[in-house]
Design a protein around this motif. Structure first.
Motif, PDB file in Angstrom:
ATOM      1  N   HIS A 111       3.711  39.886  24.320  1.00 31.45           N
ATOM      2  CA  HIS A 111       5.150  39.825  24.072  1.00 31.45           C
ATOM      3  C   HIS A 111       5.761  38.446  24.356  1.00 31.45           C
ATOM      4  O   HIS A 111       6.958  38.352  24.602  1.00 31.45           O
ATOM      5  CB  HIS A 111       5.872  40.888  24.900  1.00 31.45           C
ATOM      6  CG  HIS A 111       5.493  42.291  24.533  1.00 31.45           C
ATOM      7  ND1 HIS A 111       5.921  42.900  23.376  1.00 31.45           N
ATOM      8  CD2 HIS A 111       4.696  43.197  25.162  1.00 31.45           C
ATOM      9  CE1 HIS A 111       5.431  44.117  23.306  1.00 31.45           C
ATOM     10  NE2 HIS A 111       4.676  44.333  24.374  1.00 31.45           N
ATOM     11  N   ASP A 149       5.937  34.021  23.315  1.00 30.69           N
ATOM     12  CA  ASP A 149       5.774  33.094  22.197  1.00 30.69           C
ATOM     13  C   ASP A 149       4.318  32.671  22.037  1.00 30.69           C
ATOM     14  O   ASP A 149       3.826  32.502  20.912  1.00 30.69           O
ATOM     15  CB  ASP A 149       6.685  31.874  22.358  1.00 30.69           C
ATOM     16  CG  ASP A 149       6.549  31.146  23.692  1.00 30.69           C
ATOM     17  OD1 ASP A 149       5.812  31.616  24.582  1.00 30.69           O
ATOM     18  OD2 ASP A 149       7.206  30.095  23.848  1.00 30.69           O
ATOM     19  N   THR A 197       2.259  35.238  20.170  1.00 26.49           N
ATOM     20  CA  THR A 197       2.437  35.090  18.724  1.00 26.49           C
ATOM     21  C   THR A 197       1.712  33.855  18.219  1.00 26.49           C
ATOM     22  O   THR A 197       1.037  33.880  17.176  1.00 26.49           O
ATOM     23  CB  THR A 197       3.932  34.989  18.375  1.00 26.49           C
ATOM     24  OG1 THR A 197       4.608  36.151  18.833  1.00 26.49           O
ATOM     25  CG2 THR A 197       4.143  34.812  16.887  1.00 26.49           C
ATOM     26  N   TRP A 198       1.840  32.754  18.953  1.00 29.72           N
ATOM     27  CA  TRP A 198       1.281  31.471  18.523  1.00 29.72           C
ATOM     28  C   TRP A 198      -0.222  31.559  18.267  1.00 29.72           C
ATOM     29  O   TRP A 198      -0.737  30.996  17.289  1.00 29.72           O
ATOM     30  CB  TRP A 198       1.579  30.436  19.603  1.00 29.72           C
ATOM     31  CG  TRP A 198       1.198  29.022  19.311  1.00 29.72           C
ATOM     32  CD1 TRP A 198       0.205  28.308  19.893  1.00 29.72           C
ATOM     33  CD2 TRP A 198       1.836  28.124  18.392  1.00 29.72           C
ATOM     34  NE1 TRP A 198       0.171  27.022  19.410  1.00 29.72           N
ATOM     35  CE2 TRP A 198       1.165  26.880  18.484  1.00 29.72           C
ATOM     36  CE3 TRP A 198       2.905  28.260  17.508  1.00 29.72           C
ATOM     37  CZ2 TRP A 198       1.531  25.776  17.719  1.00 29.72           C
ATOM     38  CZ3 TRP A 198       3.271  27.151  16.751  1.00 29.72           C
ATOM     39  CH2 TRP A 198       2.592  25.929  16.857  1.00 29.72           C
ATOM     40  N   THR A 242      10.455  43.698  26.564  1.00 33.39           N
ATOM     41  CA  THR A 242      11.516  43.700  25.557  1.00 33.39           C
ATOM     42  C   THR A 242      12.825  43.240  26.187  1.00 33.39           C
ATOM     43  O   THR A 242      13.002  43.311  27.410  1.00 33.39           O
ATOM     44  CB  THR A 242      11.725  45.099  24.960  1.00 33.39           C
ATOM     45  OG1 THR A 242      12.251  45.971  25.985  1.00 33.39           O
ATOM     46  CG2 THR A 242      10.429  45.670  24.397  1.00 33.39           C
ATOM     47  N   ASP A 260       9.034  36.689  23.860  1.00 29.13           N
ATOM     48  CA  ASP A 260       9.288  36.447  22.438  1.00 29.13           C
ATOM     49  C   ASP A 260      10.709  36.787  22.020  1.00 29.13           C
ATOM     50  O   ASP A 260      11.146  36.381  20.936  1.00 29.13           O
ATOM     51  CB  ASP A 260       8.264  37.170  21.560  1.00 29.13           C
ATOM     52  CG  ASP A 260       8.189  38.665  21.797  1.00 29.13           C
ATOM     53  OD1 ASP A 260       9.104  39.240  22.442  1.00 29.13           O
ATOM     54  OD2 ASP A 260       7.208  39.289  21.342  1.00 29.13           O
ATOM     55  N   TYR A 261      11.458  37.491  22.855  1.00 31.36           N
ATOM     56  CA  TYR A 261      12.853  37.733  22.515  1.00 31.36           C
ATOM     57  C   TYR A 261      13.732  36.527  22.847  1.00 31.36           C
ATOM     58  O   TYR A 261      14.922  36.516  22.539  1.00 31.36           O
ATOM     59  CB  TYR A 261      13.381  39.004  23.196  1.00 31.36           C
ATOM     60  CG  TYR A 261      13.030  39.201  24.645  1.00 31.36           C
ATOM     61  CD1 TYR A 261      13.810  38.680  25.677  1.00 31.36           C
ATOM     62  CD2 TYR A 261      11.910  39.949  24.993  1.00 31.36           C
ATOM     63  CE1 TYR A 261      13.491  38.888  27.004  1.00 31.36           C
ATOM     64  CE2 TYR A 261      11.575  40.161  26.335  1.00 31.36           C
ATOM     65  CZ  TYR A 261      12.363  39.630  27.333  1.00 31.36           C
ATOM     66  OH  TYR A 261      12.042  39.843  28.656  1.00 31.36           O
ATOM     67  N   SER A 266      11.994  33.244  22.505  1.00 30.57           N
ATOM     68  CA  SER A 266      11.275  32.158  21.846  1.00 30.57           C
ATOM     69  C   SER A 266      10.368  32.754  20.772  1.00 30.57           C
ATOM     70  O   SER A 266       9.351  33.368  21.085  1.00 30.57           O
ATOM     71  CB  SER A 266      10.448  31.378  22.871  1.00 30.57           C
ATOM     72  OG  SER A 266       9.838  30.260  22.293  1.00 30.57           O
ATOM     73  N   ASP A 267      10.746  32.576  19.507  1.00 29.78           N
ATOM     74  CA  ASP A 267      10.029  33.173  18.379  1.00 29.78           C
ATOM     75  C   ASP A 267       9.224  32.095  17.669  1.00 29.78           C
ATOM     76  O   ASP A 267       9.769  31.258  16.945  1.00 29.78           O
ATOM     77  CB  ASP A 267      11.024  33.819  17.421  1.00 29.78           C
ATOM     78  CG  ASP A 267      10.334  34.593  16.301  1.00 29.78           C
ATOM     79  OD1 ASP A 267       9.121  34.394  16.090  1.00 29.78           O
ATOM     80  OD2 ASP A 267      11.019  35.389  15.633  1.00 29.78           O
ATOM     81  N   THR A 300       7.449  32.147  15.182  1.00 29.59           N
ATOM     82  CA  THR A 300       7.415  32.213  13.719  1.00 29.59           C
ATOM     83  C   THR A 300       8.668  31.607  13.087  1.00 29.59           C
ATOM     84  O   THR A 300       8.748  31.514  11.866  1.00 29.59           O
ATOM     85  CB  THR A 300       7.284  33.665  13.244  1.00 29.59           C
ATOM     86  OG1 THR A 300       8.479  34.404  13.583  1.00 29.59           O
ATOM     87  CG2 THR A 300       6.079  34.343  13.876  1.00 29.59           C
ATOM     88  N   LYS A 301       9.632  31.191  13.903  1.00 28.17           N
ATOM     89  CA  LYS A 301      10.884  30.642  13.380  1.00 28.17           C
ATOM     90  C   LYS A 301      11.183  29.299  14.042  1.00 28.17           C
ATOM     91  O   LYS A 301      12.131  29.159  14.828  1.00 28.17           O
ATOM     92  CB  LYS A 301      12.034  31.628  13.613  1.00 28.17           C
ATOM     93  CG  LYS A 301      11.830  32.966  12.914  1.00 28.17           C
ATOM     94  CD  LYS A 301      12.952  33.947  13.239  1.00 28.17           C
ATOM     95  CE  LYS A 301      12.736  35.280  12.541  1.00 28.17           C
ATOM     96  NZ  LYS A 301      13.809  36.257  12.892  1.00 28.17           N
ATOM     97  N   GLN A 344      14.733  27.582  20.494  1.00 23.55           N
ATOM     98  CA  GLN A 344      13.696  28.313  21.206  1.00 23.55           C
ATOM     99  C   GLN A 344      13.869  28.150  22.710  1.00 23.55           C
ATOM    100  O   GLN A 344      14.245  27.072  23.195  1.00 23.55           O
ATOM    101  CB  GLN A 344      12.316  27.779  20.805  1.00 23.55           C
ATOM    102  CG  GLN A 344      12.028  27.785  19.322  1.00 23.55           C
ATOM    103  CD  GLN A 344      11.901  29.177  18.751  1.00 23.55           C
ATOM    104  OE1 GLN A 344      11.394  30.086  19.425  1.00 23.55           O
ATOM    105  NE2 GLN A 344      12.351  29.367  17.528  1.00 23.55           N
TER     106      GLN A 344
END
Length: 489
Positions: free
Chosen positions: A52, A54, A57-58, A109, A151-152, A154-155, A157-158, A163
């Motif tokens: 959960h 950044d 995701t990275w 979350t 990730d809520y 620092s995303d 994908t955007k 961030q």
């Protein structure tokens, strides 16, 4: 008003020579009673199942991680092996352990964070780790943010969107997170690190492109992120102390020894001053002295600059120093970063006769002495919060440990209040964009079983801890450096 750069003469003199002549060095150095001896890790690098942040995701984005490595495939799975790891530390003579509590694991979350309903399994896991460390007589040294941001906030994908600490709300939420950790576990924790290597995150994410969000040479956003970290650190410091007044709270800085590419070129000498200021001093000036250099230009003349800002000053009880190697800088040759840096920076593959690590970083123990004496000027206790090298063969680690402990001991003799040494790392782990190639551990990890396998350097470290003393003869007795057998470039 021009800022005073502490220890400038020392650094410039060291950058033009190999340090003091050998006959002026002590035959032995000693470490005081109560000195902290341990290793350091970070949650995302050693725990499984963190999904959960950044960084979670990275690592799923193509081309971001060397060899496409995935953290969980060869993870030490630290939270599932607490009993064994505590025994490793105890058997190794360690009396302290630096690790991080994963914000995104505890609050996966935004709804969970806003309601202050932490994940029950995460609470139980960190409860167990802290309690078992304390029961074993091992001091927990807790990092509150080690690179990975929820990730809520620092995303990855955007990248075009703000961030992490680019977003003002992150400063306040981080302060709340720090306060909650102190409220829940303050009875078990006395030593906190707020943000690990605050200059590295914007450098990696907005200048080099190796960290999320993956931008290159966007110094404007990098400095905006760094400014948010300064304010976030101050809010974290205040929040911890509100719940745990006796706690020791400080930043952990990635300090490099900075030297000119051409020592005869005045422009390169000036570049050394700029790079050293941005990397080593700017953040500390703000949180120790309250000297807020908003445009990071080395002066306090700007319209937003402040001297002795009461919202920032005295927000450090100690300074954590992470030291690995040297930087070489040029005003002319290479990719010259925009002002205020205005220099090209070479962190690896330096053309020198120094031995190299598997990362092709220079091994330069004298640089540790230089950065400790530099940090001494802030008149605070110091902790060597990380020091280590990538060395898969474990051929160079014993000498590296001996040399760096010897230089730390010299710093103590010269008046630096150094209170601990933490080797990076306890075991091999996921080294961010470089994946599993670099091997920093005193212990290897069996990929099939997660079993810990001791390297010879683990015993080297144990013997120095037991002696609390390093002699020049000890250093000479360790095997000479050899060229790296693995390259993690």
């Amino acid at each position: 008003m021009r800022l005073i750069v502490p220890g400038l003469a020392l650094l410039l003199s060291c950058s033009k020579s190999s340090g003091a002549p050998s006959d002026s060095l002590p035959d032995a150095v000693t470490f005081p009673p109560g000195f902290m001896w341990g290793t350091a890790t970070a949650a995302f690098q050693v725990e499984k199942g963190s999904v959960h942040s950044d960084w979670a995701t990275w690592v799923t984005l193509p081309g971001k991680i060397k060899n496409g490595d995935v953290p969980d495939t060869r993870s030490p799975d630290a939270l599932a092996h607490v009993d064994g790891d505590v025994k490793l530390m105890k058997d190794g003579g360690h009396n302290a352990y630096r690790f991080s509590i994963d914000w995104a694991r505890l609050y996966p979350t935004r709804a969970a964070f806003d309601a202050d309903t932490p994940d029950a399994a995460a609470v139980a896991a960190y409860d167990g780790l802290l309690q078992k460390l304390v029961a074993a007589g091992i001091t927990p040294y807790v990092t509150l943010l080690h690179f990975a941001v929820p990730d809520y906030l620092s995303d990855a994908t955007k990248p075009k969107e703000p961030q992490g600490f680019e977003r003002p709300e992150t400063e306040d939420l981080f302060g709340q997170f720090c306060g909650r950790i102190a409220a829940r576990w303050g009875s078990l924790i006395d030593l906190y690190a707020t943000i690990n290597e605050p200059v590295v995150v914007p450098l990696g994410g907005y200048v080099q492109g190796s960290f999320p969000p993956g931008l290159v040479l966007d110094t404007k956003r990098a400095f905006a992120y760094a400014a948010g970290e300064v304010r976030g650190h101050a809010k974290c410091y205040d929040a911890v102390h509100a719940h745990d007044p006796k706690a020791q709270v400080g930043p952990v800085m990635h300090q490099r020894f900075v030297e000119p590419a051409d020592p005869t070129d005045p422009d390169d000498d000036a570049a050394v001053v700029r790079v050293r200021y941005v990397n080593n001093l700017w953040f500390l000036n703000a949180v120790v002295r309250g000297d807020w250099d908003a445009d990071i230009d080395g002066t306090l003349d700007g319209p937003s600059d402040k001297k002795g800002d009461p919202t920032l000053a005295h927000r450090a009880d100690y300074i954590g120093v992470n030291y690995y190697s040297a930087l070489r800088v040029s005003a002319h040759v290479g990719i010259v970063l925009p002002a205020p840096v205005s220099a090209a920076i070479t962190p690896d593959h330096i053309a020198s006769d120094r031995p190299k690590t598997d990362f092709v970083w220079d091994i330069y123990a004298e640089g540790l002495l230089a950065v400790l004496m530099e940090a001494k000027e802030y008149l605070l206790p110091l902790v060597i919060s990380e020091n280590g090298l990538a060395d898969a063969a474990d051929a160079n680690r014993p000498r590296f440990i001996a040399e760096h402990l010897y230089q730390a001991g010299i710093a103590i003799q010269r008046g630096a209040d150094v209170r601990g040494y933490f080797h990076w790392s306890l075991y091999d782990n996921f080294e961010w964009a470089n994946g599993f190639c670099p091997k920093f551990g005193l212990y290897q990890i069996d990929p099939a079983t997660s079993a810990r396998v001791a390297r010879p350097s683990a015993d080297t470290f144990r013997k120095f801890i037991q002696a609390a003393r390093v002699t020049r003869a000890d250093v000479a007795a360790t095997p000479a450096y050899t060229p790296p057998q693995t390259r993690c470039e």
